[in-house]
Design a protein around this motif. Structure first.
Motif, mmCIF file in Angstrom:
data_model
loop_
_atom_site.group_PDB
_atom_site.id
_atom_site.type_symbol
_atom_site.label_atom_id
_atom_site.label_comp_id
_atom_site.label_asym_id
_atom_site.label_seq_id
_atom_site.Cartn_x
_atom_site.Cartn_y
_atom_site.Cartn_z
ATOM 1 N N GLU A 5 46.695 4.571 22.571
ATOM 2 C CA GLU A 5 46.484 3.051 21.640
ATOM 3 C C GLU A 5 44.948 3.175 21.110
ATOM 4 O O GLU A 5 44.637 2.101 20.929
ATOM 5 C CB GLU A 5 46.658 2.088 22.962
ATOM 6 C CG GLU A 5 48.072 2.057 23.238
ATOM 7 C CD GLU A 5 48.326 1.101 24.577
ATOM 8 O OE1 GLU A 5 47.410 0.667 25.297
ATOM 9 O OE2 GLU A 5 49.456 0.903 24.933
ATOM 10 N N SER A 6 44.378 4.287 20.937
ATOM 11 C CA SER A 6 42.939 4.156 20.513
ATOM 12 C C SER A 6 42.752 5.221 19.380
ATOM 13 O O SER A 6 43.669 6.230 19.233
ATOM 14 C CB SER A 6 42.024 4.488 21.434
ATOM 15 O OG SER A 6 42.181 3.647 22.669
ATOM 16 N N GLU A 7 41.569 5.124 18.821
ATOM 17 C CA GLU A 7 41.077 6.275 17.785
ATOM 18 C C GLU A 7 40.257 7.250 18.395
ATOM 19 O O GLU A 7 39.136 6.437 19.337
ATOM 20 C CB GLU A 7 40.601 5.581 16.626
ATOM 21 C CG GLU A 7 40.867 6.232 15.526
ATOM 22 C CD GLU A 7 40.175 5.419 14.278
ATOM 23 O OE1 GLU A 7 39.251 4.685 14.415
ATOM 24 O OE2 GLU A 7 41.302 5.207 13.128
ATOM 25 N N PHE A 8 40.251 8.326 18.561
ATOM 26 C CA PHE A 8 39.120 9.288 19.228
ATOM 27 C C PHE A 8 38.445 10.062 18.161
ATOM 28 O O PHE A 8 39.261 10.801 17.165
ATOM 29 C CB PHE A 8 39.879 10.208 20.049
ATOM 30 C CG PHE A 8 40.282 9.472 21.248
ATOM 31 C CD1 PHE A 8 39.438 9.701 22.477
ATOM 32 C CD2 PHE A 8 41.387 8.925 21.362
ATOM 33 C CE1 PHE A 8 40.090 9.022 23.545
ATOM 34 C CE2 PHE A 8 41.826 8.078 22.394
ATOM 35 C CZ PHE A 8 41.127 8.350 23.712
ATOM 36 N N TYR A 9 37.141 10.209 18.206
ATOM 37 C CA TYR A 9 36.208 10.972 17.142
ATOM 38 C C TYR A 9 36.484 12.258 17.805
ATOM 39 O O TYR A 9 36.560 12.787 18.958
ATOM 40 C CB TYR A 9 34.784 10.531 17.530
ATOM 41 C CG TYR A 9 34.424 9.148 17.264
ATOM 42 C CD1 TYR A 9 34.266 8.883 15.897
ATOM 43 C CD2 TYR A 9 34.035 8.294 17.942
ATOM 44 C CE1 TYR A 9 33.774 7.736 15.460
ATOM 45 C CE2 TYR A 9 33.666 7.184 17.592
ATOM 46 C CZ TYR A 9 33.467 6.651 16.356
ATOM 47 O OH TYR A 9 33.292 5.637 15.859
ATOM 48 N N VAL A 10 36.616 13.323 16.522
ATOM 49 C CA VAL A 10 37.103 14.899 16.752
ATOM 50 C C VAL A 10 36.412 15.352 15.658
ATOM 51 O O VAL A 10 35.985 14.948 14.762
ATOM 52 C CB VAL A 10 38.481 15.038 16.810
ATOM 53 C CG1 VAL A 10 39.370 14.369 17.877
ATOM 54 C CG2 VAL A 10 39.103 14.881 15.448
ATOM 55 N N GLY A 11 35.836 16.655 15.846
ATOM 56 C CA GLY A 11 35.494 17.562 14.847
ATOM 57 C C GLY A 11 35.191 18.967 15.763
ATOM 58 O O GLY A 11 35.688 19.167 16.793
ATOM 59 N N GLU A 12 34.536 19.873 15.000
ATOM 60 C CA GLU A 12 34.269 21.199 15.324
ATOM 61 C C GLU A 12 33.783 21.095 16.815
ATOM 62 O O GLU A 12 33.038 20.437 17.139
ATOM 63 C CB GLU A 12 33.280 21.863 14.557
ATOM 64 C CG GLU A 12 33.654 23.274 14.117
ATOM 65 C CD GLU A 12 32.591 23.890 13.176
ATOM 66 O OE1 GLU A 12 32.059 25.096 13.418
ATOM 67 O OE2 GLU A 12 32.699 23.340 12.076
ATOM 68 N N GLY A 13 34.457 21.957 17.829
ATOM 69 C CA GLY A 13 34.009 22.020 19.028
ATOM 70 C C GLY A 13 34.778 21.212 20.082
ATOM 71 O O GLY A 13 34.710 21.385 21.351
ATOM 72 N N VAL A 14 35.884 20.478 19.507
ATOM 73 C CA VAL A 14 36.828 19.817 20.486
ATOM 74 C C VAL A 14 38.034 19.931 20.072
ATOM 75 O O VAL A 14 38.506 19.917 18.751
ATOM 76 C CB VAL A 14 36.352 18.336 20.588
ATOM 77 C CG1 VAL A 14 36.372 17.529 19.146
ATOM 78 C CG2 VAL A 14 36.780 17.612 21.779
ATOM 79 N N LEU A 15 39.139 19.933 21.141
ATOM 80 C CA LEU A 15 40.549 20.022 20.897
ATOM 81 C C LEU A 15 41.119 18.654 20.243
ATOM 82 O O LEU A 15 40.559 17.668 20.474
ATOM 83 C CB LEU A 15 41.229 20.374 22.037
ATOM 84 C CG LEU A 15 42.642 20.879 21.642
ATOM 85 C CD1 LEU A 15 42.946 22.377 21.667
ATOM 86 C CD2 LEU A 15 43.752 20.343 22.826
ATOM 87 N N ILE A 16 41.729 18.898 19.113
ATOM 88 C CA ILE A 16 42.405 17.605 18.735
ATOM 89 C C ILE A 16 43.638 17.231 19.462
ATOM 90 O O ILE A 16 44.343 17.888 19.771
ATOM 91 C CB ILE A 16 43.054 17.939 17.160
ATOM 92 C CG1 ILE A 16 41.960 18.621 16.058
ATOM 93 C CG2 ILE A 16 43.743 16.919 16.369
ATOM 94 C CD1 ILE A 16 42.422 19.471 14.946
ATOM 95 N N PRO A 17 43.512 15.823 19.878
ATOM 96 C CA PRO A 17 44.557 15.248 20.628
ATOM 97 C C PRO A 17 45.937 15.616 19.965
ATOM 98 O O PRO A 17 46.177 15.279 18.934
ATOM 99 C CB PRO A 17 44.404 13.849 20.826
ATOM 100 C CG PRO A 17 42.656 13.794 20.654
ATOM 101 C CD PRO A 17 42.488 14.775 19.341
ATOM 102 N N ARG A 18 46.830 15.867 20.695
ATOM 103 C CA ARG A 18 48.484 16.127 20.251
ATOM 104 C C ARG A 18 49.210 15.130 20.806
ATOM 105 O O ARG A 18 49.107 14.757 21.980
ATOM 106 C CB ARG A 18 48.760 17.567 21.007
ATOM 107 C CG ARG A 18 48.008 18.891 20.505
ATOM 108 C CD ARG A 18 47.948 19.268 19.250
ATOM 109 N NE ARG A 18 47.669 20.575 18.936
ATOM 110 C CZ ARG A 18 46.262 21.052 18.637
ATOM 111 N NH1 ARG A 18 45.275 20.307 18.880
ATOM 112 N NH2 ARG A 18 46.216 22.360 18.379
ATOM 113 N N PRO A 19 50.356 14.823 19.974
ATOM 114 C CA PRO A 19 51.390 13.835 20.435
ATOM 115 C C PRO A 19 52.132 14.152 21.734
ATOM 116 O O PRO A 19 52.256 13.249 22.373
ATOM 117 C CB PRO A 19 52.327 14.022 19.336
ATOM 118 C CG PRO A 19 52.034 14.951 18.240
ATOM 119 C CD PRO A 19 50.603 15.320 18.519
#
Ligand code: SAM
Length: 271
Positions: free
Chosen positions: A78-92
């Motif tokens: 239910e939210s938006e997450f900051y992502v970028g190099e060095g962190v896994l992209i959240p998966r469905p």
């Protein structure tokens, strides 16, 4: 250039450069640069777009950078997450684990949760927000990922962030729920992953020779941190449904559940 022209140009540019899912990626970067959500495209077709910023995004996509890193944030649960190099992209698939956990926690008074290998915090922080009476410990080893975890936790008062290695002894209270999406890919399979996945950190993916190192430490060490009626919930690789039952030898019941694609993906275990 307006939003509509920018979209049309971006689809052509990405398509001509062999980028997959050119339509969706073009729509997402154009809307990102225009400061709108994808579903607001039609209402904002005539808005102005900063072409230099758009060009920067398109070149990054052309070079193989994941779309989520290019736009710097991604929707999860239910939210938006900051992502970028060095962190896994959240998966469905992982959203399904969160849904399961939130449902389970609704019946527990002021639950304590430990999220092992938190990454962006998509699991632990989503639970903390959905269950305001909870206290959620988020443990993450990578310094880079921990920076995203901190940023994403802004304003979430019931999350406690710990920058540590889950193979260490960490002094922490017993929990009603231990949840984790740990690294679970076999080391020798890492090289065969899609190029875009290879842009994500190895530390987030590498589960050791047989992919099960993290599940072993969870069984051997972290099972002791569960309250007597506590529950363990894990994400697993689609080929790990059978072996996980042997690895979780300290648990009396181990149930393997499938994800939306029909693959073994989640484990619910009780002592
Ligand atoms: C598969 S990712 C999952 C991230 C997040 N929970 C999610 O579902 O998107 C695994 C995470 O474990 C972290 N990690 C790897 N080894 C670790 C360790 N020994 N202790 C704690 N965290 C670790 C990685 O940095 C990465 O963020």
């Amino acid at each position: 250039m307006n939003v509509k022209e920018a979209y049309s140009y971006s689809v052509s540019f990405l398509g001509a450069n062999g980028v997959d899912e050119a339509d969706f990626k073009a729509l997402t970067v154009v809307c990102h640069v225009a400061g709108i959500k994808n579903n607001e495209y039609h209402a904002h077709r005539d808005d102005f777009v900063i072409t230099r910023q758009l060009a920067d995004c398109l070149w990054k996509l052309k070079s193989g950078e994941p779309l989520q890193y290019v736009v710097g944030k991604w929707d999860f649960y239910e939210s938006e997450f900051y992502v970028g190099e060095g962190v896994l992209i959240p998966r469905p698939e992982t959203e399904e684990l969160v849904e399961l956990a939130v449902k389970q926690l609704k019946t527990v008074d002021a639950p304590v949760i430990i999220d092992l290998c938190s990454g962006s915090g998509c699991i632990g922080l989503s639970i903390a927000k959905a269950v305001p009476s909870s206290k959620v410990y988020c443990i993450e080893k990578s310094k880079d990922a921990f920076e995203y975890l901190k940023k994403n936790s802004d304003g979430i008062y019931n999350a406690i962030l710990i920058n540590d290695d889950i193979f260490n002894d960490i002094d922490i209270e017993q929990a009603d729920l231990i949840i984790s999406n740990p690294p679970y890919i076999k080391t020798d399979v890492l090289q065969t992953l899609q190029d875009e996945v290879k842009k994500e950190p190895v530390m987030a993916l590498d589960g050791g020779t047989d992919g099960l190192d993290f599940y072993r430490v969870i069984n051997d060490k972290w099972s002791k941190k569960l309250k007597p009626n506590g529950v363990l919930m894990l994400e697993i690789g689609e080929d790990q449904g059978k072996t996980i039952i042997d690895v979780l030898s300290d648990f009396n019941s181990v149930e393997v559940l499938k994800d939306m694609y029909g693959n073994d993906r989640m484990v619910v275990a009780k002592i």
